[in-house]
Design a protein around this motif. Structure first.
Motif, PDB file in Angstrom:
ATOM      1  N   GLN A  84      -0.502  12.622   2.570  1.00 37.17           N
ATOM      2  CA  GLN A  84      -1.591  12.022   1.791  1.00 37.17           C
ATOM      3  C   GLN A  84      -1.611  10.513   1.991  1.00 37.17           C
TER       4      GLN A  84
ATOM      5  N   GLN B  69       0.833  -1.203   0.000  1.00 34.09           N
ATOM      6  CA  GLN B  69       0.000   0.000   0.000  1.00 34.09           C
ATOM      7  C   GLN B  69       0.869   1.255   0.000  1.00 34.09           C
TER       8      GLN B  69
ATOM      9  N   LEU C 124       2.529   6.417  -7.079  1.00 36.30           N
ATOM     10  CA  LEU C 124       1.483   7.289  -7.619  1.00 36.30           C
ATOM     11  C   LEU C 124       1.744   8.753  -7.271  1.00 36.30           C
ATOM     12  N   GLY C 125       2.844   8.990  -6.585  1.00 38.90           N
ATOM     13  CA  GLY C 125       3.231  10.369  -6.309  1.00 38.90           C
ATOM     14  C   GLY C 125       2.561  10.997  -5.103  1.00 38.90           C
ATOM     15  N   LEU C 126       1.952  10.192  -4.233  1.00 41.09           N
ATOM     16  CA  LEU C 126       1.362  10.762  -3.015  1.00 41.09           C
ATOM     17  C   LEU C 126       2.483  11.134  -2.042  1.00 41.09           C
ATOM     18  N   ASN C 127       2.305  12.229  -1.319  1.00 40.93           N
ATOM     19  CA  ASN C 127       3.318  12.573  -0.324  1.00 40.93           C
ATOM     20  C   ASN C 127       2.999  11.860   0.994  1.00 40.93           C
ATOM     21  N   ASP C 128       3.846  12.056   1.992  1.00 44.42           N
ATOM     22  CA  ASP C 128       3.712  11.288   3.240  1.00 44.42           C
ATOM     23  C   ASP C 128       2.376  11.543   3.928  1.00 44.42           C
TER      24      ASP C 128
ATOM     25  N   ALA D 118       2.499   1.473  -3.482  1.00 45.95           N
ATOM     26  CA  ALA D 118       1.571   1.969  -4.496  1.00 45.95           C
ATOM     27  C   ALA D 118       1.388   3.474  -4.328  1.00 45.95           C
ATOM     28  N   ALA D 119       1.225   3.917  -3.090  1.00 45.28           N
ATOM     29  CA  ALA D 119       1.043   5.346  -2.839  1.00 45.28           C
ATOM     30  C   ALA D 119       2.254   6.127  -3.330  1.00 45.28           C
ATOM     31  N   LYS D 120       3.430   5.582  -3.077  1.00 44.98           N
ATOM     32  CA  LYS D 120       4.643   6.298  -3.474  1.00 44.98           C
ATOM     33  C   LYS D 120       4.771   6.406  -4.995  1.00 44.98           C
TER      34      LYS D 120
ATOM     35  N   PRO E 285      -7.272   5.058   7.160  1.00 41.78           N
ATOM     36  CA  PRO E 285      -8.574   4.390   6.975  1.00 41.78           C
ATOM     37  C   PRO E 285      -8.469   2.873   7.097  1.00 41.78           C
ATOM     38  N   GLN E 286      -7.389   2.303   6.574  1.00 45.78           N
ATOM     39  CA  GLN E 286      -7.241   0.843   6.668  1.00 45.78           C
ATOM     40  C   GLN E 286      -6.920   0.423   8.092  1.00 45.78           C
TER      41      GLN E 286
ATOM     42  N   LYS F 236      -4.965   9.257   3.672  1.00 47.41           N
ATOM     43  CA  LYS F 236      -5.909   8.688   2.709  1.00 47.41           C
ATOM     44  C   LYS F 236      -5.757   7.179   2.544  1.00 47.41           C
ATOM     45  N   ILE F 237      -4.583   6.670   2.808  1.00 50.10           N
ATOM     46  CA  ILE F 237      -4.355   5.244   2.566  1.00 50.10           C
ATOM     47  C   ILE F 237      -4.218   4.466   3.871  1.00 50.10           C
TER      48      ILE F 237
END
Ligand SMILES: Nc1ncnc2c1ncn2[C@@H]1O[C@H](COP(=O)(O)OP(=O)(O)OP(=O)(O)O)[C@@H](O)[C@H]1O
Ligand SMILES: [Mg+2]
Lengths: 216, 247
Positions: free
Chosen positions: A132, A119, A126-130, A122-124, A140-141, A136-137
């Motif tokens: 986000q 997870q 996709l260019g999400l920052n720490d 995948a976030a990394k 919630p999980q 967002k990831i």
């Protein structure tokens, strides 16, 4: 004293119980989350302090902690007078919150560990920052994974609130005990048991609903 | 100038030297299949290209920007910028299980302010249509088959409009009857001239869909060339032994 007189009294006791439950639950969850974050940062000193805190809170009786906050703190050297909590409800709630936060911290930490490392990857990519990634990831999980354990803890808490009787608050248990003493009739205990049972059952239903709603 | 240039990459995990000296030039439109025995460093190599592994030496240059130069990395912000046009698809999909497919596709472009929400909604639907899954827009990932999950993962990567897509064994976690649908999506992308690096054990697919094969072994590139050169007439005993085993 007839039944139609004790039921309202017991209902009033219930209100205190529920008030305590809600106060503790609502405040210990975020505090537990903060502890989890502190426990999982890279700073060794902070990890150590939080680890020790959790060890003490989980390793000593909650009743002792309630006594400590209500009766003990005023005698603390120098700072005692700033730590005095005269209101029984507040003192009790503080002890409960400090204690339950430690349990929730451990639950959340477990939830955090069960979030798959894929997870984060995948976030990394996709260019999400720490931030986000965390909000967002991961969170919630983590909440979803923690839900059954939190539900369990909530049911323990609703029953644990009875401990507050020990510092003289007129919660459901205290009211019941007074009635039994006065009437020398133990059926009030059965009614109290029913009250606790109903509250636990409602909590069970609420969490079942939440688990279903957030299932994936 | 090539799309991606990799020079003398080195990488160890503790004592274990996984990448010893890897160089590769990737041109626009290349579909490069990366083959090699298990443990030869294929995943490590691919992951290094998108900053999931940190190499110890060598250069990675993507569209004229250095990700790392001589083993020294650019600051995080610059790396993020350099990798903007790169996407990756994983063996285990790594979809976000708590969001429906539409949200899975839209999350990254929304976070990166790639376009406004209405526009992204439209793009999400278009991209899903491309992988043949538009009817799954509001499904949760848990309700999809493995092949569908992987097609969604590809769609999610496409939402960022990448110039280069990396695949690490995209069909290895799938039942054999589901690999075809994923390989077909990849073939479609190659027709659109998407540049792709694909680690795979599907030799037939590599032969058919790739224009170049990179064969890795023991941390080195043992062979690099067209499928015919590498697979049919390399004359290399190790490659032949490997092919005999997997075919
Ligand atoms: N994070 C890690 N820590 C330590 N060793 C690792 C790590 N990742 C990979 N390795 C080791 O590096 C070597 C190369 O691994 P890699 O996953 O790159 O191989 P591969 O070619 O992708 O193999 P496969 O075909 O089995 O996927 C292996 O020996 C592996 O055990
Ligand atoms: Mg691998």
């Amino acid at each position: 004293m007839p039944l139609n007189e004790w039921i309202p009294q017991m209902a009033e006791g219930c209100i205190i119980t529920i008030k305590l439950f809600i106060t503790v639950f609502v405040l210990s969850l975020p505090l537990g989350l903060i502890l989890t974050f502190l426990y999982t940062t890279k700073n060794k000193a902070i990890n150590g302090i939080v680890g020790l805190y959790i060890l003490i809170m989980r390793g000593t009786p909650l009743l002792l902690q309630i006594f400590f906050v209500y009766f003990g703190l005023p005698y603390a050297p120098v700072i005692g007078k700033y730590l005095t909590i005269n209101d029984r409800f507040t003192a009790g709630a503080v002890a409960f919150i400090l204690n339950y936060a430690a349990y929730f911290a451990e639950i959340f930490r477990g939830g955090l560990l069960s979030v798959d490392k894929g997870q984060y990857e995948a976030a990394k990519v996709l260019g999400l920052n720490d931030m986000q990634t965390r909000f967002k990831i991961v969170l919630p999980q983590m909440f979803r994974i923690s839900l059954p354990a939190v539900s369990n803890e909530a049911i323990v808490l609703i029953k644990d609130t009875a401990l507050i009787t020990a510092i003289g608050l007129t919660d459901l248990l205290k009211v019941t005990k007074t009635i039994v003493n006065r009437t020398t009739n133990i059926s009030a205990f059965a009614v109290a048991a029913l009250f606790y049972l109903v509250m636990s059952y409602v909590l069970t239903l609420v969490f079942k609903f939440l688990e279903k709603k957030f299932s994936f | 100038m090539s799309l991606m240039q990799i020079n003398n990459l080195k990488k160890s995990f503790g004592q274990l030297e996984v990448l010893k000296d890897i160089s590769l030039t990737v041109e626009q439109g290349d579909v490069i299949a990366i083959l090699g025995p298990s443990g030869s460093g294929k995943s490590t190599f691919l992951r290094s290209l998108i900053d999931l592994e940190t190499v110890d030496g060598g250069d990675i240059i993507i569209e004229d920007n250095y990700l790392c130069k001589d083993g020294k990395y650019q600051p995080a912000k610059q790396r993020r910028e350099t990798l903007k046009k790169m996407g990756m698809v994983f063996q285990h999909f790594n979809l976000f299980p708590h969001m429906d497919i539409e949200k899975n596709l839209m999350l990254a472009p929304l976070c990166n302010k790639q376009a406004d929400k209405a526009q992204l909604k439209k793009e999400a639907l278009d991209t899903l249509r491309k992988v043949g899954l538009e009817e799954k827009l509001h499904e949760m990932p848990g309700n999809l088959s493995g092949g569908q999950k992987q097609r969604v993962a590809i769609a999610r990567a496409l939402m960022r409009k990448p110039d280069i897509l990396l695949f690490d064994e995209p069909t290895s976690a799938l039942d054999p009857e589901l690999t075809g649908e994923v390989l077909n999506v990849i073939k479609d992308l190659s027709k659109e001239k998407m540049t792709m690096l694909i680690v795979t054990h599907e030799i037939g697919f590599a032969h058919e869909a790739a224009n170049k094969i990179m064969f890795m072994d023991g941390g080195y590139v043992l062979a690099f060339g067209t499928p015919e050169e590498v697979l049919d007439r390399s004359g290399n005993a190790r490659i032949e032994a490997f092919l005999k085993k997997v075919l």
